[in-house]
Design an enzyme around this catalytic site. Structure first.
Site, PDB file in Angstrom:
ATOM      1  N   ASP A 297       7.745  -4.264   6.022  1.00 35.72           N
ATOM      2  CA  ASP A 297       6.901  -4.646   7.161  1.00 35.72           C
ATOM      3  C   ASP A 297       7.559  -4.259   8.467  1.00 35.72           C
ATOM      4  OD1 ASP A 297       4.760  -5.978   5.650  1.00 35.72           O
ATOM      5  OD2 ASP A 297       6.417  -7.237   5.001  1.00 35.72           O
TER       6      ASP A 297
ATOM      7  N   SER B  94       0.818  -1.215   0.000  1.00 36.36           N
ATOM      8  CA  SER B  94       0.000   0.000   0.000  1.00 36.36           C
ATOM      9  C   SER B  94       0.858   1.274   0.000  1.00 36.36           C
ATOM     10  CB  SER B  94      -0.957  -0.006   1.197  1.00 36.36           C
ATOM     11  OG  SER B  94      -0.232  -0.152   2.400  1.00 36.36           O
TER      12      SER B  94
ATOM     13  N   GLY C  55       8.167  -0.438   0.104  1.00 35.57           N
ATOM     14  CA  GLY C  55       7.757  -0.413   1.508  1.00 35.57           C
ATOM     15  C   GLY C  55       8.456  -1.512   2.288  1.00 35.57           C
TER      16      GLY C  55
ATOM     17  N   GLU D 208      10.795  -8.528  -5.187  1.00 39.15           N
ATOM     18  CA  GLU D 208      11.287  -7.304  -4.521  1.00 39.15           C
ATOM     19  C   GLU D 208      12.784  -7.408  -4.251  1.00 39.15           C
ATOM     20  OE1 GLU D 208       7.283  -5.897  -2.102  1.00 39.15           O
ATOM     21  OE2 GLU D 208       8.637  -7.309  -1.166  1.00 39.15           O
TER      22      GLU D 208
ATOM     23  N   LYS E 179       6.530   1.116  11.525  1.00 42.22           N
ATOM     24  CA  LYS E 179       7.337   0.019  10.968  1.00 42.22           C
ATOM     25  C   LYS E 179       8.754  -0.014  11.548  1.00 42.22           C
ATOM     26  CE  LYS E 179       4.146  -1.195   7.891  1.00 42.22           C
ATOM     27  NZ  LYS E 179       4.263  -1.078   6.463  1.00 42.22           N
TER      28      LYS E 179
HETATM   29  O1  5RP Z   1       7.057  -6.410   1.388  1.00 40.34           O
HETATM   30  C1  5RP Z   1       6.020  -5.997   0.935  1.00 40.34           C
HETATM   31  C2  5RP Z   1       5.227  -6.742  -0.056  1.00 40.34           C
HETATM   32  O2  5RP Z   1       5.769  -8.000  -0.302  1.00 40.34           O
HETATM   33  C3  5RP Z   1       5.496  -4.665   1.349  1.00 40.34           C
HETATM   34  O3  5RP Z   1       6.459  -3.705   1.068  1.00 40.34           O
HETATM   35  C4  5RP Z   1       5.238  -4.682   2.812  1.00 40.34           C
HETATM   36  O4  5RP Z   1       4.320  -5.740   3.075  1.00 40.34           O
HETATM   37  C5  5RP Z   1       4.662  -3.358   3.302  1.00 40.34           C
HETATM   38  O5  5RP Z   1       3.399  -3.163   2.774  1.00 40.34           O
HETATM   39  P1  5RP Z   1       2.513  -1.916   3.194  1.00 40.34           P
HETATM   40  O6  5RP Z   1       3.170  -0.704   2.634  1.00 40.34           O
HETATM   41  O7  5RP Z   1       1.158  -2.197   2.583  1.00 40.34           O
HETATM   42  O8  5RP Z   1       2.459  -1.908   4.712  1.00 40.34           O
END
Ligand code: 5RP
Length: 234
Positions: free
Chosen positions: A88, A32, A86, A107, A125
């Site tokens: 987690d 997102s 992004g 990624e 995060k």
């Molecule tokens: O690693 C990822 C996808 O594989 C995303 O970057 C991660 O999950 C963060 O997502 P968001 O910006 O929706 O919190």
């Protein structure tokens, strides 16, 4: 009043645009927050900015294409200037957990092919120790149980125990863009060490894991007090 999470994602994404220059080849992340970056980038492209994007997922590809961003594959453009994505979790020295959105393999390939990776996120995060977010591990569907046993074994060698759960979607195993499954390892804390990362990668059924070490050089983090930049060198 707590800041609107979407507004924080947009703030971080907007700040990342400052690092984009005309003519760049850009890795486009997934999730997102990365999608907010793609939307803002598309506005710049509509205004005349010349870039080419390499998406890290089908989802990002569809969004970027629908917004008119010129796209290429990593085979067309195997060396990229910058990837914006992004995360987690963002730990010390910009070690990351990624893969919550299921795109960790592409990624990581795209980030590794980029001169620079910038992570964009909201302040929630940023953590002192990785691992409250379960570590996504992309695995080959063949021999799933044996692969999970091997992951448990490696975990124990590093003093880690916890549930390793197959990620599900609509009652079926979640399938990545590469046709693999994902297991999420709830170890509680993850040592952001090359030794642990390498041991996981040595398991034959492990395709890749979501521990990103030494890939991100900068994090742009948005919180209620504004946007701050964390330099990976510090
Ligand atoms: O690693 C990822 C996808 O594989 C995303 O970057 C991660 O999950 C963060 O997502 P968001 O910006 O929706 O919190």
């Amino acid at each position: 009043m707590a800041a609107d999470p979407k507004a924080l994602k947009i703030a971080a994404a907007r700040a990342a645009l400052d690092y984009v220059q005309d003519g760049m080849k850009l890795g486009l992340g997934t999730g997102s927050t990365a999608e907010e970056f793609v939307r803002l980038l598309a506005e710049k492209v509509a205004g005349g900015l010349k870039v080419v994007g390499v998406p890290t997922s089908v989802r990002t590809e569809e969004l970027a294409r629908s917004l008119g961003i010129p796209l290429a594959t990593l085979d067309d453009e195997p060396s990229l200037d910058l990837t914006v994505d992004g995360a987690d979790e963002i730990g010390p020295h910009l070690a990351l957990i990624k893969g919550g959105g299921g795109a960790l393999l592409r990624e990581k390939i795209v980030a590794a092919a980029s001169s620079r990776m910038i992570v964009i996120a909201d302040e929630s995060k940023v953590v002192e120790t990785l691992g409250a977010f379960p570590l996504p591990i992309e695995v080959n569907p063949f021999g799933l149980k044996a692969t999970v046993l091997a992951i448990e074994h490696i975990g124990r060698q590093f003093g880690l125990t916890g549930e390793i759960r197959l990620r599900m979607k609509d009652g079926k195993p979640f399938v990545t863009d590469g046709g693999h499954f994902i297991v999420d390892a709830s170890f509680g804390r993850i040592p952001a060490t090359k030794a642990f990362a390498d041991e996981l990668n040595m398991i034959p059924g492990v395709v890749e894991h979501g521990l990103f070490i030494g890939l991100a050089s900068l994090a742009i983090v948005a919180g209620e007090g504004g946007v701050r930049v964390i330099d990976g060198k510090n």
